[in-house]
Scaffold this motif. Structure first.
Motif, mmCIF file in Angstrom:
data_model
loop_
_atom_site.group_PDB
_atom_site.id
_atom_site.type_symbol
_atom_site.label_atom_id
_atom_site.label_comp_id
_atom_site.label_asym_id
_atom_site.label_seq_id
_atom_site.Cartn_x
_atom_site.Cartn_y
_atom_site.Cartn_z
ATOM 1 N N LYS A 88 0.849 -1.191 0.076
ATOM 2 C CA LYS A 88 0.075 -0.090 0.047
ATOM 3 C C LYS A 88 0.870 1.217 0.110
ATOM 4 C CE LYS A 88 -4.815 -1.108 1.461
ATOM 5 N NZ LYS A 88 -5.745 -0.809 2.403
ATOM 6 N N LYS A 215 -8.562 2.862 -2.929
ATOM 7 C CA LYS A 215 -8.151 1.652 -2.698
ATOM 8 C C LYS A 215 -7.584 1.721 -1.219
ATOM 9 C CE LYS A 215 -6.008 1.143 -7.392
ATOM 10 N NZ LYS A 215 -4.868 1.263 -8.217
ATOM 11 N N ASP A 218 -9.713 0.190 1.290
ATOM 12 C CA ASP A 218 -10.190 -1.157 0.944
ATOM 13 C C ASP A 218 -11.508 -1.218 -0.059
ATOM 14 O OD1 ASP A 218 -7.927 -2.278 2.006
ATOM 15 O OD2 ASP A 218 -9.036 -2.399 3.789
ATOM 16 N N GLY A 219 -11.598 -0.130 -0.596
ATOM 17 C CA GLY A 219 -12.641 -0.129 -1.704
ATOM 18 C C GLY A 219 -12.375 -1.268 -2.982
ATOM 19 N N PHE A 220 -13.458 -2.059 -3.097
ATOM 20 C CA PHE A 220 -13.130 -3.167 -4.250
ATOM 21 C C PHE A 220 -14.612 -3.112 -5.073
ATOM 22 C CE2 PHE A 220 -12.966 -7.613 -5.677
ATOM 23 C CZ PHE A 220 -11.529 -7.586 -5.815
ATOM 24 N N ASN A 245 -15.790 -10.991 0.494
ATOM 25 C CA ASN A 245 -15.358 -9.845 0.370
ATOM 26 C C ASN A 245 -13.950 -9.660 -0.228
ATOM 27 O OD1 ASN A 245 -17.049 -8.266 2.561
ATOM 28 N ND2 ASN A 245 -16.148 -9.529 3.940
ATOM 29 N N GLY A 246 -13.454 -8.377 -0.887
ATOM 30 C CA GLY A 246 -12.233 -8.415 -1.602
ATOM 31 C C GLY A 246 -11.522 -7.127 -1.163
ATOM 32 N N ARG A 247 -10.294 -7.353 -1.195
ATOM 33 C CA ARG A 247 -9.351 -6.267 -0.892
ATOM 34 C C ARG A 247 -8.167 -6.398 -1.954
ATOM 35 N NH1 ARG A 247 -6.994 -6.454 4.928
ATOM 36 N NH2 ARG A 247 -9.195 -6.538 5.398
ATOM 37 N N GLU A 248 -7.662 -5.189 -2.213
ATOM 38 C CA GLU A 248 -6.524 -4.979 -3.230
ATOM 39 C C GLU A 248 -5.216 -4.333 -2.635
ATOM 40 O OE1 GLU A 248 -6.322 -3.626 -8.047
ATOM 41 O OE2 GLU A 248 -8.181 -3.424 -6.956
ATOM 42 N N TYR A 249 -4.173 -5.018 -2.924
ATOM 43 C CA TYR A 249 -3.017 -4.377 -2.513
ATOM 44 C C TYR A 249 -2.087 -4.145 -3.836
ATOM 45 C CZ TYR A 249 -4.074 -5.044 2.560
ATOM 46 O OH TYR A 249 -4.354 -4.967 3.732
ATOM 47 N N ILE A 253 -4.611 -9.472 -5.108
ATOM 48 C CA ILE A 253 -5.911 -9.314 -4.915
ATOM 49 C C ILE A 253 -6.417 -10.458 -3.724
ATOM 50 C CG2 ILE A 253 -8.541 -9.610 -5.533
ATOM 51 C CD1 ILE A 253 -7.313 -8.632 -8.634
ATOM 52 N N TYR A 254 -6.912 -10.094 -2.693
ATOM 53 C CA TYR A 254 -7.471 -11.086 -1.757
ATOM 54 C C TYR A 254 -8.744 -11.172 -1.715
ATOM 55 C CZ TYR A 254 -2.393 -10.252 0.002
ATOM 56 O OH TYR A 254 -0.886 -10.134 -0.064
#
Length: 296
Positions: A88, A215, A218-220, A245-249, A253-254
């Protein structure tokens, strides 16, 4: 995407970060030279528009320096306090860049208005037009190279910067043309062009600010989440996706999900299912890590 285990992904990420850092360094050198030339020639040729374009380039130079620092920090390995790593840091560098662009754009707009009021009849020299058009062509060529490398190494900060660079090239060419018109007897167009450049910078800064802030919190996107749900439902063992749920680094992508399955499945079955799902989603959606809880 081929099947990669966790360590392979980490090695790949470090390689990508190093490439991104090198490309960003080359951009700093390019923008520094072009910006200094525009500001010097703009002062000599008395062109407010060319100086504004030079300050726009100077902002991009500082922006790339911030991105380089963000990329360098993002290369730090994961630890107990930062289990997702420092990816991040790249997003934070992009956010800082957007604030810098917005601040400079407001100053450029204000300077254009002041020069319009105080020097409305002063015509710029045609040399400024040559520099503007020439630098625009060079910038657009660099944009094409940056876009190619950004997509090749999947670096989102570089891709974001390359989009800004495309408009920099177009803006520089239009600035040169506006200076030509100003030299033909319409000096106010030079000042008006400076104000327009400031407004374009402001628009770009606000767009980048919105994207990076999204981002960081933790917007997805729903579209990406729906795609993952669609792929998961292809597995016959999945009866219902209770929650996802999803999160992006940056490049990773998790996904975490609660999935309802038949109660006849054993612990061993669900472990195998999770591994199969993760490998499949890596290929289809670029998912870095999948965390699934099963309920019946």
């Amino acid at each position: 995407m081929s099947n990669l285990d966790y360590k392979d992904f980490e090695k790949n990420d470090i390689h990508v970060l190093r490439q991104a850092q090198f490309v960003a360094s080359m951009n700093v050198t390019f923008y520094l030279i072009i910006s200094i030339a525009k500001i010097i020639i703009g002062n000599i040729a008395k062109s407010t528009a060319l100086k504004a374009d030079g300050y726009n380039g100077a902002t991009d130079t500082l922006a790339y320096l911030i991105i380089i620092m963000g990329i360098a920090f993002a290369k730090r390995p994961k630890n107990q306090e930062h289990r997702f790593g420092y990816a991040k840091a790249e997003t934070i560098s992009t956010l800082i860049t957007s604030i810098l662009i917005i601040e400079t754009s407001l100053w450029v707009i204000w300077k254009g208005i002041i020069d319009w009021v105080n020097n409305s009849s002063e015509k710029p020299d045609s040399l400024a037009a040559v520099i503007g058009i020439g630098s625009g062509v060079l910038t657009f060529m660099v944009f094409l190279l940056n876009k190619y490398f950004a997509k090749k190494i999947h670096s989102k900060p570089l891709l974001t910067s390359s989009k800004d660079q495309k408009w920099d090239g177009i803006t520089a060419v239009l600035t040169g043309l506006a200076i030509l018109v100003s030299d033909w007897g319409f000096p106010w167009i030079d000042k008006l062009t400076a104000i327009v450049i400031g407004l374009l910078m402001l628009r770009t800064g606000l767009f980048i600010l919105n994207s990076s802030a999204f981002k960081l919190i933790d917007g997805f996107s729903n579209e990406s989440l729906n795609q993952v749900k669609f792929e998961l439902y292809k597995f016959p063992q999945v009866e219902e996706i209770v929650k996802i749920n999803g999160r992006e680094y940056e490049n990773d992508i998790y996904i975490s999900a609660i999935v309802k399955v038949d109660r006849s499945l054993t612990v061993s079955d669900t472990m195998k299912l999770t591994k199969t799902m993760q490998n499949y989603l890596q290929r289809r959606c670029g998912i870095f890590e999948l965390d699934i809880q099963y309920v019946s």
